[in-house]
Design a protein around this motif. Structure first.
Motif, PDB file in Angstrom:
ATOM      1  N   LEU A  58     -18.608  -6.175 -30.663  1.00  0.00           N
ATOM      2  CA  LEU A  58     -17.496  -6.532 -31.555  1.00  0.00           C
ATOM      3  C   LEU A  58     -17.212  -5.331 -32.437  1.00  0.00           C
ATOM      4  N   GLU A  59     -15.935  -4.996 -32.575  1.00  0.00           N
ATOM      5  CA  GLU A  59     -15.582  -3.820 -33.387  1.00  0.00           C
ATOM      6  C   GLU A  59     -14.551  -4.189 -34.448  1.00  0.00           C
ATOM      7  N   ALA A  60     -14.762  -3.705 -35.654  1.00  0.00           N
ATOM      8  CA  ALA A  60     -13.738  -3.809 -36.705  1.00  0.00           C
ATOM      9  C   ALA A  60     -13.745  -2.454 -37.415  1.00  0.00           C
TER      10      ALA A  60
ATOM     11  N   THR B  27     -16.669   9.919 -27.927  1.00  0.00           N
ATOM     12  CA  THR B  27     -15.530  10.521 -28.629  1.00  0.00           C
ATOM     13  C   THR B  27     -14.913   9.487 -29.571  1.00  0.00           C
ATOM     14  N   THR B  28     -13.930   9.932 -30.346  1.00  0.00           N
ATOM     15  CA  THR B  28     -13.136   8.984 -31.117  1.00  0.00           C
ATOM     16  C   THR B  28     -12.234   8.224 -30.144  1.00  0.00           C
ATOM     17  N   GLY B  29     -11.593   7.205 -30.643  1.00  0.00           N
ATOM     18  CA  GLY B  29     -10.694   6.449 -29.772  1.00  0.00           C
ATOM     19  C   GLY B  29      -9.893   5.429 -30.598  1.00  0.00           C
ATOM     20  N   SER B  30      -8.786   5.038 -30.125  1.00  0.00           N
ATOM     21  CA  SER B  30      -8.176   5.417 -28.876  1.00  0.00           C
ATOM     22  C   SER B  30      -7.507   6.778 -29.038  1.00  0.00           C
TER      23      SER B  30
ATOM     24  N   THR C   2     -18.228   6.926 -23.751  1.00  0.00           N
ATOM     25  CA  THR C   2     -18.062   5.803 -24.690  1.00  0.00           C
ATOM     26  C   THR C   2     -17.452   6.294 -25.992  1.00  0.00           C
ATOM     27  N   PHE C   3     -17.284   5.375 -26.961  1.00  0.00           N
ATOM     28  CA  PHE C   3     -16.751   5.749 -28.276  1.00  0.00           C
ATOM     29  C   PHE C   3     -17.875   6.064 -29.254  1.00  0.00           C
ATOM     30  N   ASP C   4     -17.523   6.880 -30.238  1.00  0.00           N
ATOM     31  CA  ASP C   4     -18.507   7.332 -31.236  1.00  0.00           C
ATOM     32  C   ASP C   4     -19.149   6.182 -32.019  1.00  0.00           C
ATOM     33  N   ALA C   5     -18.326   5.216 -32.401  1.00  0.00           N
ATOM     34  CA  ALA C   5     -18.855   4.121 -33.230  1.00  0.00           C
ATOM     35  C   ALA C   5     -19.880   3.300 -32.448  1.00  0.00           C
TER      36      ALA C   5
ATOM     37  N   GLY D   5     -16.187  14.111 -32.971  1.00  0.00           N
ATOM     38  CA  GLY D   5     -15.647  13.434 -34.151  1.00  0.00           C
ATOM     39  C   GLY D   5     -14.213  13.874 -34.401  1.00  0.00           C
ATOM     40  N   THR D   6     -13.709  13.537 -35.566  1.00  0.00           N
ATOM     41  CA  THR D   6     -12.321  13.869 -35.888  1.00  0.00           C
ATOM     42  C   THR D   6     -12.129  15.374 -36.092  1.00  0.00           C
ATOM     43  N   ASP D   7     -13.089  16.023 -36.740  1.00  0.00           N
ATOM     44  CA  ASP D   7     -12.922  17.439 -37.074  1.00  0.00           C
ATOM     45  C   ASP D   7     -13.775  18.382 -36.242  1.00  0.00           C
TER      46      ASP D   7
ATOM     47  N   HIS E  19     -11.663  -2.199 -25.572  1.00  0.00           N
ATOM     48  CA  HIS E  19     -11.255  -2.295 -26.975  1.00  0.00           C
ATOM     49  C   HIS E  19      -9.821  -1.821 -27.196  1.00  0.00           C
ATOM     50  N   LYS E  20      -9.320  -0.926 -26.348  1.00  0.00           N
ATOM     51  CA  LYS E  20      -8.038  -0.290 -26.687  1.00  0.00           C
ATOM     52  C   LYS E  20      -6.931  -0.479 -25.638  1.00  0.00           C
ATOM     53  N   ALA E  21      -7.287  -0.815 -24.389  1.00  0.00           N
ATOM     54  CA  ALA E  21      -6.241  -0.879 -23.354  1.00  0.00           C
ATOM     55  C   ALA E  21      -6.047  -2.297 -22.825  1.00  0.00           C
TER      56      ALA E  21
ATOM     57  N   ARG F  22      -3.835  -0.600 -42.350  1.00  0.00           N
ATOM     58  CA  ARG F  22      -5.035  -1.439 -42.296  1.00  0.00           C
ATOM     59  C   ARG F  22      -5.405  -1.698 -40.838  1.00  0.00           C
ATOM     60  N   ARG F  23      -6.609  -1.281 -40.495  1.00  0.00           N
ATOM     61  CA  ARG F  23      -7.078  -1.494 -39.115  1.00  0.00           C
ATOM     62  C   ARG F  23      -7.552  -2.939 -38.951  1.00  0.00           C
ATOM     63  N   THR F  24      -8.411  -3.390 -39.855  1.00  0.00           N
ATOM     64  CA  THR F  24      -8.866  -4.783 -39.837  1.00  0.00           C
ATOM     65  C   THR F  24      -9.225  -5.213 -41.248  1.00  0.00           C
TER      66      THR F  24
ATOM     67  N   GLY G 117     -17.386   7.323 -42.293  1.00  0.00           N
ATOM     68  CA  GLY G 117     -17.001   8.725 -42.367  1.00  0.00           C
ATOM     69  C   GLY G 117     -15.559   8.795 -42.817  1.00  0.00           C
ATOM     70  N   THR G 118     -14.738   9.544 -42.074  1.00  0.00           N
ATOM     71  CA  THR G 118     -13.313   9.625 -42.342  1.00  0.00           C
ATOM     72  C   THR G 118     -12.732   8.215 -42.422  1.00  0.00           C
ATOM     73  N   SER G 119     -13.091   7.415 -41.407  1.00  0.00           N
ATOM     74  CA  SER G 119     -12.707   6.004 -41.368  1.00  0.00           C
ATOM     75  C   SER G 119     -14.013   5.205 -41.352  1.00  0.00           C
ATOM     76  N   THR G 120     -13.924   3.877 -41.227  1.00  0.00           N
ATOM     77  CA  THR G 120     -15.156   3.161 -40.860  1.00  0.00           C
ATOM     78  C   THR G 120     -14.926   2.454 -39.549  1.00  0.00           C
ATOM     79  N   CYS G 121     -16.013   2.326 -38.804  1.00  0.00           N
ATOM     80  CA  CYS G 121     -16.047   1.401 -37.684  1.00  0.00           C
ATOM     81  C   CYS G 121     -17.195   0.460 -37.988  1.00  0.00           C
ATOM     82  N   ASP G 122     -16.967  -0.807 -37.770  1.00  0.00           N
ATOM     83  CA  ASP G 122     -17.995  -1.807 -38.022  1.00  0.00           C
ATOM     84  C   ASP G 122     -18.329  -2.455 -36.693  1.00  0.00           C
TER      85      ASP G 122
ATOM     86  N   LEU H 233      -4.610  11.681 -31.280  1.00  0.00           N
ATOM     87  CA  LEU H 233      -5.837  11.294 -31.989  1.00  0.00           C
ATOM     88  C   LEU H 233      -5.753   9.853 -32.496  1.00  0.00           C
ATOM     89  N   TRP H 234      -6.933   9.209 -32.601  1.00  0.00           N
ATOM     90  CA  TRP H 234      -6.988   7.799 -33.032  1.00  0.00           C
ATOM     91  C   TRP H 234      -6.132   7.536 -34.259  1.00  0.00           C
ATOM     92  N   LYS H 235      -6.101   8.495 -35.212  1.00  0.00           N
ATOM     93  CA  LYS H 235      -5.426   8.166 -36.468  1.00  0.00           C
ATOM     94  C   LYS H 235      -3.935   8.483 -36.462  1.00  0.00           C
TER      95      LYS H 235
END
Ligand SMILES: Nc1ncnc2c1ncn2[C@@H]1O[C@H](COP(=O)(O)OP(=O)(O)O)[C@@H](O)[C@H]1O
Ligand SMILES: O=C(CO)[C@H](O)[C@H](O)COP(=O)(O)O
Length: 565
Positions: free
Chosen positions: A330-332, A87-90, A271-274, A11-13, A206-208, A405-407, A293-298, A118-120
């Protein structure tokens, strides 16, 4: 013989490992390790949106948590058949020719540009804008089209482009770049050919901007228009990608010895955590899984028949197999969720850190105790007070864009705002406004999925906030006007990783079946309260007015970036 798997969730921490019984998903042991350098704020500059993590934090955590679960569970090493890492990503890392993180090589030990971005980390806002501008105007394929149509500064290419421009030495020494989930998988695996190594479909898609329809990563021609270094790097990255039901290799001898395991243990594609969290919470079609959590992934999954040729606008991508092989993932998400409240907590505790801790009025021990008491109880007390405030009382209106704003429609340039403050506004009023804001931001995502034809019949919450804050969950149910169930597992992403591990080890034929057998049960369920739903809808209108005002005023800065290109 009973068989076990390990899910390792970065995770992030902190990083956590779970050791899971493949028969029923029961957790035999769990261990968490907080990143030591990160905890001290090393290599980060929040005022510049720079968030870097030293790979030593990750490697130390890996050794500690896995050794812990192996020892505590008491199961025989040869019964642990597979490990999967999420892990987190990207969150990409520059590596040398041997796949070793640059910051673990001489000369780069203290250089944040040689560490994991880190992603953020949003230092590459300009570069993301440049990628968007080029993708829309270069006359070739719009490579952002399966990424919601907007490339974000949270993602792979924007981050690398930024570092390459900032740091000639890192640019020249980075043989390749790896997503965090690939890096740790590679570290553990006996498969040491960097080019042929099985990289994560989830991360790449999702990221590249990796997509089958254009044969993998964006073309060299496109990348060279951004920067020749990216076109050169493309040759040293990858062509194919792999879903997380596949084997990446076996545990190498060095790490088998360090962890008390044997080289027979399989290492699964990362893979990614979400996405693994969704699998841990028994994701299925038409179900929205919110990792809060810290952020949301949907996260949602949909069949090819539902998606067909459609590109879902403004989300973080649609990727074949990123969650369940054979379905489109699908990720948001929101760049800040719990982080909005963590920011407010930091604001309120400023006098604690800067006045109380320097005071001579009480001794050091008392100061420390008082500091801890305030820190540990602040959110809980604010929650208790905010719950009592009726919606009819003047509550400020806030935006949730504290980290951009991510999405829907990524715009990391956006900033948060609070309006409607008065002399009667107290700390719990602002807290309530912030909770409303993160829930309104969530509603915008739900609305976007539905507008784009992806129907939501069920919402499942997982993650720290879902389990710790009934207040936020009830507010969310009212704002969405939908019931929400909460997964019982404390470690849904790690459990999801364990489920992938069980499939790659051949214990289950596919991820769906493994998820049904091993996935988390559910605990609380929150229902919308009819008398509140309408009032929240009115407040949401005011949120929208403030959002439009703020966004219109930010557009001019975006325009300046594009004009300077
Ligand atoms: N009781 C609570 N109410 C609201 N937010 C909380 C509460 N407890 C923790 N949080 C928030 O949850 C976030 C951490 O979520 P968690 O899922 O544990 O971690 P991560 O996102 O790193 O995986 C922090 O931003 C914190 O502010
Ligand atoms: O975007 C992501 C996945 O695609 C990040 O990994 C995620 O937002 C970070 O998660 P967390 O809030 O749990 O630290």
């Amino acid at each position: 013989m009973k068989k076990y798997v390990i899910g390792l969730d970065y995770g992030t921490d902190s990083v956590r490992a779970v050791l899971i019984d493949t028969e029923n998903g029961a957790e035999l042991a769990t261990s968490v390790s907080y990143y030591q350098r990160w905890k001290q704020g090393k290599f980060c500059q929040p005022e510049k949106n720079q968030f870097r993590q030293h790979p030593s934090d990750h490697i130390e955590g890996l050794q500690q948590t896995i050794s812990d679960v192996v020892r505590e569970s008491g199961v025989a090493a040869e019964t642990i058949v597979s490990i999967c890492i999420d892990t987190t990503g990207s969150s990409p890392i520059p590596v040398n020719r041997d796949g070793i993180a640059l910051s673990l090589t001489p000369g780069f030990e203290e250089n944040p540009n040689a560490m994991m971005v880190l992603w953020k980390d949003h230092t590459s806002i300009n570069e993301a804008e440049e990628i968007n501008h080029l993708a829309r105007n270069w006359g070739g394929e719009d490579y952002t089209k399966f990424e919601g149509g907007i490339y974000s500064s949270e993602w792979f290419w924007a981050k690398i482009l930024h570092i390459n421009r900032q740091d000639e030495e890192v640019k020249n020494s980075a043989y390749s770049w790896m997503e965090h989930c690939d890096y740790i998988t590679f570290l553990l695996s006996d498969h040491q050919d960097l080019k042929a190594f099985k990289r994560s479909r989830c991360a790449a898609g999702h990221k590249a901007m990796w997509h089958e329809s254009w044969g993998g990563l964006p073309s060299k021609e496109f990348l060279s228009l951004l920067d020749p270094s990216l076109a050169e790097l493309r040759d040293r990255l990858y062509d194919k990608t792999y879903t997380s039901d596949e084997v990446a290799g076996n545990l190498n001898q060095e790490w088998a010895t360090k962890l008390g395991l044997t080289p027979n243990t399989v290492i699964t594609v990362g893979t990614f955590d979400a996405h693994s969290g969704a699998v841990g919470a028994k994701v299925e079609e038409n179900t929205l899984i919110r990792i809060m959590g810290t952020s949301t992934c949907d996260i949602m999954v949909a069949s090819n028949e539902v998606i067909q040729e459609k590109t879902v606008k403004g989300i973080c991508g649609q990727v074949n197999g990123s969650v369940i092989p054979g379905l489109i993932g699908l990720e948001a998400g929101q760049s800040a969720f719990g982080d909005v409240l963590a920011w407010y907590k930091n604001i309120l505790t400023w006098p604690v850190h800067n006045i109380l801790m320097n005071s001579n009025a009480i001794d050091d021990n008392q100061k420390q105790l008082l500091k801890e008491e305030i820190e540990n109880n602040l959110i809980r007390n604010l929650t208790l007070e905010a719950e009592k405030i009726p919606l009819s009382e003047a509550i400020p209106i806030a935006l949730d864009w504290i980290n951009g704003r991510r999405t829907p429609d990524a715009n990391q340039e956006l900033k948060a705002a609070i309006s409607n403050l008065s002399l009667g506004t107290k700390a719990p009023h602002i807290f309530k406004a912030l909770v409303n804001a993160i829930c309104f931001g969530s509603k915008k995502i739900v609305d976007r999925f539905e507008e784009e034809g992806v129907k939501i019949n069920k919402v499942i919450g997982i993650g720290g906030v879902a389990r710790k804050s009934p207040f936020i969950m009830q507010t969310l149910a009212n704002v969405l006007n939908m019931p929400i169930v909460v997964a019982a597992s404390d470690q849904a992403p790690a459990l999801g990783a364990a489920i992938y591990a069980a499939v790659s080890a051949g214990i289950y034929p596919n991820v769906q079946e493994a998820s049904r057998k091993m996935g988390s049960d559910f605990e609380a369920e929150y229902f919308p309260q009819a008398d509140q739903v309408e009032k929240y809808a009115e407040l949401m209108n005011q949120y929208q007015i403030l959002a439009d005002f703020t966004e219109n005023n930010t557009q001019s800065k975006k325009k300046q970036i594009v004009e300077s290109l």
